[in-house]
Design an enzyme around this catalytic site. Structure first.
Site, PDB file in Angstrom:
ATOM      1  N   SER A 408       0.833  -1.199   0.000  1.00  0.00           N
ATOM      2  CA  SER A 408       0.000   0.000   0.000  1.00  0.00           C
ATOM      3  C   SER A 408       0.873   1.257   0.000  1.00  0.00           C
ATOM      4  O   SER A 408       1.755   1.403  -0.839  1.00  0.00           O
ATOM      5  CB  SER A 408      -0.938  -0.038   1.214  1.00  0.00           C
ATOM      6  OG  SER A 408      -1.905   0.967   1.140  1.00  0.00           O
ATOM      7  N   ASP A 600      -9.396  -2.911  -5.515  1.00  0.00           N
ATOM      8  CA  ASP A 600      -9.231  -3.983  -4.518  1.00  0.00           C
ATOM      9  C   ASP A 600      -9.899  -3.660  -3.191  1.00  0.00           C
ATOM     10  O   ASP A 600      -9.687  -4.343  -2.199  1.00  0.00           O
ATOM     11  CB  ASP A 600      -7.747  -4.265  -4.290  1.00  0.00           C
ATOM     12  CG  ASP A 600      -7.000  -3.080  -3.694  1.00  0.00           C
ATOM     13  OD1 ASP A 600      -7.633  -2.034  -3.397  1.00  0.00           O
ATOM     14  OD2 ASP A 600      -5.759  -3.178  -3.511  1.00  0.00           O
ATOM     15  N   ASP A 638      -8.319  -8.888  -2.598  1.00  0.00           N
ATOM     16  CA  ASP A 638      -8.559  -7.523  -2.141  1.00  0.00           C
ATOM     17  C   ASP A 638      -7.267  -6.938  -1.565  1.00  0.00           C
ATOM     18  O   ASP A 638      -6.203  -7.565  -1.614  1.00  0.00           O
ATOM     19  CB  ASP A 638      -9.720  -7.466  -1.142  1.00  0.00           C
ATOM     20  CG  ASP A 638      -9.467  -8.249   0.133  1.00  0.00           C
ATOM     21  OD1 ASP A 638      -8.317  -8.247   0.623  1.00  0.00           O
ATOM     22  OD2 ASP A 638     -10.415  -8.874   0.660  1.00  0.00           O
ATOM     23  N   HIS A 639      -7.376  -5.743  -0.986  1.00  0.00           N
ATOM     24  CA  HIS A 639      -6.195  -4.975  -0.599  1.00  0.00           C
ATOM     25  C   HIS A 639      -5.343  -5.675   0.468  1.00  0.00           C
ATOM     26  O   HIS A 639      -4.111  -5.512   0.471  1.00  0.00           O
ATOM     27  CB  HIS A 639      -6.638  -3.595  -0.096  1.00  0.00           C
ATOM     28  CG  HIS A 639      -5.524  -2.617   0.039  1.00  0.00           C
ATOM     29  ND1 HIS A 639      -4.822  -2.115  -1.037  1.00  0.00           N
ATOM     30  CD2 HIS A 639      -4.960  -2.034   1.147  1.00  0.00           C
ATOM     31  CE1 HIS A 639      -3.899  -1.272  -0.632  1.00  0.00           C
ATOM     32  NE2 HIS A 639      -3.959  -1.208   0.695  1.00  0.00           N
ATOM     33  N   ASP A 641      -5.336  -9.044   1.055  1.00  0.00           N
ATOM     34  CA  ASP A 641      -5.007 -10.441   0.757  1.00  0.00           C
ATOM     35  C   ASP A 641      -3.517 -10.639   0.513  1.00  0.00           C
ATOM     36  O   ASP A 641      -2.997 -11.745   0.692  1.00  0.00           O
ATOM     37  CB  ASP A 641      -5.800 -10.928  -0.462  1.00  0.00           C
ATOM     38  CG  ASP A 641      -7.242 -11.249  -0.127  1.00  0.00           C
ATOM     39  OD1 ASP A 641      -7.525 -11.509   1.063  1.00  0.00           O
ATOM     40  OD2 ASP A 641      -8.098 -11.221  -1.034  1.00  0.00           O
ATOM     41  N   ASP A 646      -7.107 -10.705   6.401  1.00  0.00           N
ATOM     42  CA  ASP A 646      -8.517 -11.092   6.468  1.00  0.00           C
ATOM     43  C   ASP A 646      -8.615 -12.556   6.892  1.00  0.00           C
ATOM     44  O   ASP A 646      -8.590 -13.464   6.063  1.00  0.00           O
ATOM     45  CB  ASP A 646      -9.186 -10.868   5.113  1.00  0.00           C
ATOM     46  CG  ASP A 646     -10.690 -11.085   5.168  1.00  0.00           C
ATOM     47  OD1 ASP A 646     -11.200 -11.365   6.278  1.00  0.00           O
ATOM     48  OD2 ASP A 646     -11.351 -10.968   4.116  1.00  0.00           O
ATOM     49  N   ASP A 649     -11.622 -14.743   5.482  1.00  0.00           N
ATOM     50  CA  ASP A 649     -11.663 -15.073   4.055  1.00  0.00           C
ATOM     51  C   ASP A 649     -11.283 -16.538   3.854  1.00  0.00           C
ATOM     52  O   ASP A 649     -10.150 -16.941   4.107  1.00  0.00           O
ATOM     53  CB  ASP A 649     -10.709 -14.154   3.295  1.00  0.00           C
ATOM     54  CG  ASP A 649     -10.816 -14.342   1.785  1.00  0.00           C
ATOM     55  OD1 ASP A 649     -11.672 -15.136   1.342  1.00  0.00           O
ATOM     56  OD2 ASP A 649     -10.048 -13.693   1.062  1.00  0.00           O
TER      57      ASP A 649
END
Length: 680
Positions: A408, A600, A638-639, A641, A646, A649
Site C-alpha cells: 500500500s 481492490d 482484495d487490498h 489479501d 482477512d 476469508d
C-alpha cells in the site's frame, strides 16, 4: 607294638604339621602386614584405625568360636612348639616356600598398585563418560579380577590355611564381613565373588576413582573371607545395579558403621555436566524461530518489509488490529526466515507523510536518531528530531544493498527514500548553507547503489479515490487524529508515529496540559501527513519529485475484488471482500473515470500498476532494470489479501499466501544476479 609305633609316628606327624602351621601363621602374618603397609601407605589414618578395629572385632569372634568348640588353641600350640626342632628340614623347606609365596604376593601387589594408578588416570580423563560405558568397564574389571583370583589361588594353595587365619587380623577396608569356619572352600570362593562385586557396584554411583581402587584391591585380597547372606541367594551384577541404593549389608553393627564412615570420608560426588545438559536441551528444543547464519541465507541482500498507512509492528499496535504481515494465517517474516530468506519488518509512522516515513525508514535500517531535516521541520512546524533506532544494517552504504518491499502506502515511501539516497534534498542543502549547522547524510545525496530492488503490493502510485472522497475530509482526519491524541498518553504503548507533531505526552506533563498543547499543533492544518499523500493530488506531487533508477529492478503486484454491476458500468464489491473495505470499494466503483472503477477495496487497479509518468512493461521471466515490470492482476484478491489480514476469508488460503511470498522472495534472489555490482 608295631601298631603303637605307627600311632606314635602318626602322632608325631600331626604334631609336626601343627608346628608348621603355627610357624607359617606368625611368619606370613607379619609379612602380609608389611605388604599391606606398602600398598596402603597412602591411605588415611582413619582407614588404618577402622581396619584395626574391624580386625580386633573379628579376632574376638574367632576366640569365642574356638571356646564354643572346646579347642584350647594356646595349649595346643605350646605342646607342638616343644617338638619344633624334631623336623628342621621340613620347617626350613616350608619357610622357603612361604618366602617365595610372599615375594610373589609383593610382586602382585606392586602390579596391582601400578594398575590402580593407570585406572585412576583413565578414570580422570573420562569423568564425563557415559554411565553405561562405566558399568561395562566395571563388569570387565570384575571378570578380570575373577580370572586373576583363580591364578593366585593356585599359586598360594599351600599357604591357604594360614592366609585364612591371618585374614581376621588384617582385613582391609574393601571387605568388611567374614565367613564362618564351617563353610567349605567352594562356598568361600562364591561369597568372595559376590561381596567384591557388591562393593564395586556400591561405589559406582560415587567417584569413579574410588570404584577403580576397589577393582585393584579385589585382586590383592582374593583370599579374604566374607559372611554369606542368611538365604545364601546368589547375586548377579545386574541385580546389584538394580539395587544400588540398598547394597549387601554387613552382618555386624560395628562393621556397618565403620564401612559407611569410610565410604563417606572417601566418596566424592560426581555431578552432571551442566554444559552438556544445556547443549542437549537446546538440540532437542523447538527450532521454529531459529535464525539461520548469514552464509546460509538464499538472499545476499536483506529483505525489508515496509507497511502502509495505519500499519504497526506488534510491539506498538492497538490490540484490535491483527498482525500486519500475515494476520492470523501466518507470520510472513518468520516464514521467510524459516525458508532461508533474511527479512525484517520496518517500524515507521502509521499516519505520517511519505517524506517523514522515508526518513524514519532510513534510520530504521542504518540506525541512529531520526533527523527530519532543519528545513523540513521549519516549513511544516514540527520537531526536527524523532525517535532513535538501533539499526538492522549498520553497515548499509553504497555497495551494500537491500530489497525493499512495500505494501500500500509503503510502496510510495520506498520510492521517496530511494530519491533522497540518490539525489538528496535540495531544500536541506540550501538551508544548511544558509544557516550552517549539521545535515543528515541522507539529504546530501550521492548514496546510490544501496537498493537492489523495489517491489510494491497494491500501492496507490497515482493516489486513490478513497482518500479523495473520504480520507481527506476534515471530519475524518479529525477523528483519526483525536484517536492518535488519546493513545499518545504516557501510559500507552501504542505509537501512531506522530510524536514530532507533539502527540505524545511528556513524562512530567499532566494530561490536561497535554490536551491543550495538542490543540495548538500544526498537524490539523498541514499537508505533511499520510491522508494528503494518498490523494491523487499528493501522489502526483510525489511522482513529479521521483524518478526511476537505472540500476534498480522495479516490480508491481496488483489485486482486484470487484465485479461489474448487472444494469450499469459500475463496479460492485465481491462477496469475499474484506468487510471494512466494502464501502470504499463501492465508492471507487462509482468513480467518474471508468478506468479507475476496478479496485481492490481501497486502490484502483490502474493506480497500483505503475506511476503514470514512468516507464513500464509487462513482467516476464526476463529481469529488467530501470523500468516498472507489471505483473498480471490477481483477481479476487482484495487490498489485504497480499498480507493475509482477512482471517475470515475462506477463498484465500494460508498455503496460497505462503506460495505467493516464496515466489516473490525467490524472484528477489534472482534479481541479485543482475544488480550485484561485485560480480561485474
Amino acid at each position: 607294638m608295631k601298631s603303637q609305633n605307627k600311632y606314635s609316628i602318626r602322632k608325631f606327624s600331626v604334631g609336626a604339621s601343627s608346628i608348621l602351621i603355627a610357624t607359617l601363621l606368625f611368619l606370613s602374618g607379619g609379612q602380609a602386614q608389611a605388604a599391606e603397609k606398602q600398598v596402603n601407605m597412602g591411605n588415611s589414618q582413619e582407614d588404618t584405625v577402622t581396619a584395626q578395629s574391624i580386625g580386633d572385632q573379628q579376632t574376638r569372634e574367632n576366640a569365642n568360636y574356638q571356646r564354643e568348640n572346646g579347642v584350647d588353641e594356646q595349649q595346643h600350640t605350646e605342646n607342638l612348639t616343644k617338638n619344633l626342632h624334631n623336623d628342621k628340614t621340613i620347617s626350613e623347606e616350608n619357610h622357603r616356600k612361604t618366602d617365595d609365596l610372599n615375594k610373589d604376593q609383593l610382586k602382585d601387589d606392586k602390579k596391582s598398585s601400578l594398575n590402580n594408578k593407570n585406572i585412576q588416570r583413565d578414570t580422570t580423563k573420562n569423568n564425563n563418560a557415559n554411565p553405561r560405558d562405566v558399568n561395562q568397564g566395571l563388569e570387565q574389571a570384575i571378570n578380570d579380577g575373577k580370572q586373576s583370583k583363580v591364578a593366585s589361588q593356585q599359586q598360594s594353595k599351600e599357604a591357604d590355611n594360614s592366609q585364612d587365619l591371618n585374614a581376621n587380623n588384617n582385613l582391609p577396608s574393601q571387605s568388611r564381613t567374614k565367613v564362618s569356619p564351617s563353610l567349605n572352600k567352594s562356598d568361600q570362593t562364591s561369597q568372595r565373588e559376590i561381596v567384591n562385586e557388591t562393593e564395586i557396584e556400591k561405589v559406582q554411583p560415587q567417584q569413579k576413582n574410588q570404584a577403580n581402587d576397589k577393582i585393584t584391591d579385589h585382586n590383592f585380597n582374593n583370599e579374604q573371607e566374607v559372611k554369606p547372606q542368611k538365604d545364601e541367594k546368589t547375586l548377579s551384577v545386574s541385580d546389584l545395579k538394580n539395587n544400588q541404593k540398598s547394597p549387601v549389608e554387613p552382618t555386624k553393627d560395628n562393621d556397618k558403621k565403620n564401612g559407611l564412615n569410610l565410604l563417606k570420608s572417601s566418596a566424592v560426588a560426581t555431578l552432571p555436566n551442566k554444559g552438556t545438559k544445556e547443549l542437549t536441551a537446546k538440540a532437542k528444543g523447538d527450532q521454529t524461530n531459529k535464525v539461520a547464519k548469514q552464509g546460509q541465507y538464499k538472499n545476499q541482500d536483506p529483505i525489508v518489509l515496509v507497511h502502509g498507512f495505519n500499519g504497526f509492528t506488534d510491539d506498538i499496535n492497538p490490540s484490535v488490529l491483527a498482525h500486519y504481515w500475515g494476520g492470523n494465517k501466518m507470520n510472513i517474516r518468520q516464514d521467510l526466515e524459516e525458508n532461508g530468506y533474511k527479512a525484517y519488518e520496518a517500524s515507521i509512522s502509521a499516519f505520517g507523510s511519505n517524506y517523514d516515513r522515508a526518513v524514519e525508514l532510513y534510520y530504521y535500517i542504518k540506525g541512529g536518531r531520526v533527523d527530519y531535516g532543519a528545513a523540513h521541520a521549519a516549513k511544516y512546524g514540527h520537531e526536527r528530531y524523532g525517535k532513535t533506532y538501533e539499526g538492522i544494517y549498520k553497515d548499509w552504504k553504497p555497495g551494500q544493498k537491500v530489497h525493499l518491499v512495500g505494501h500500500s502506502m509503503g510502496g510510495q515511501t520506498i520510492r521517496q527514500l530511494e530519491e533522497l539516497l540518490r539525489n538528496g534534498s535540495r531544500e536541506e542543502i540550501e538551508y544548511q548553507k544558509k544557516h550552517s549547522g549539521e545535515i543528515s547524510p541522507l539529504f546530501k545525496g550521492n548514496n546510490d547503489n544501496m537498493i537492489s530492488s523495489i517491489t510494491t503490493l497494491g500501492t496507490p502510485h497515482n493516489g486513490t479515490h478513497a482518500s479523495d472522497l473520504a480520507g481527506n475530509e476534515a471530519l475524518v482526519r479529525q477523528i483519526v487524529f483525536d484517536i492518535g491524541k488519546m493513545f499518545g498518553n504516557k501510559n500507552s504503548r501504542v505509537d501512531f508515529g506522530l510524536a514530532q507533531w507533539g502527540l505524545k505526552q511528556k513524562p512530567n506533563e499532566s494530561y490536561i496540559d497535554y490536551v491543550k498543547r495538542v490543540k495548538q499543533s500544526n498537524l490539523w492544518k498541514s499537508k505533511d501527513n499520510g491522508f494528503y499523500d494518498l490523494t491523487r493530488e499528493g501522489a502526483t506531487d510525489l511522482n513529479r519529485k521521483t524518478s526511476l533508477n537505472p540500476n534498480i529492478v522495479y516490480k508491481t503486484y496488483t489485486g482486484e475484488a470487484t465485479h461489474k454491476a448487472l444494469n450499469s458500468d459500475r463496479q460492485k464489491a465481491d462477496l469475499n471482500m474484506f468487510f471494512p473495505f466494502v464501502i470504499t470499494g463501492n465508492l471507487i466503483g462509482k468513480a467518474t473515470e471508468k478506468e479507475w472503477r476496478e479496485n481492490d477495496g481501497l486502490v484502483s487497479v490502474i493506480s497500483s500498476q505503475h506511476p503514470f509518468n514512468q516507464a513500464y512493461t509487462n513482467a516476464t521471466d526476463k529481469i529488467q532494470k530501470g523500468i516498472w515490470q507489471v505483473t498480471p492482476t490477481k483477481h479476487d484478491w482484495d487490498h489485504v489479501d497480499f498480507v493475509g489480514q482477512d482471517s475470515s476469508d475462506t477463498v484465500r488460503t494460508r498455503e496460497e499466501l505462503q506460495d505467493f511470498w516464496h515466489h516473490l522472495a525467490d524472484d528477489l534472489v534472482k534479481t541479485e544476479k543482475v544488480t550485484d555490482t561485485k560480480q561485474a
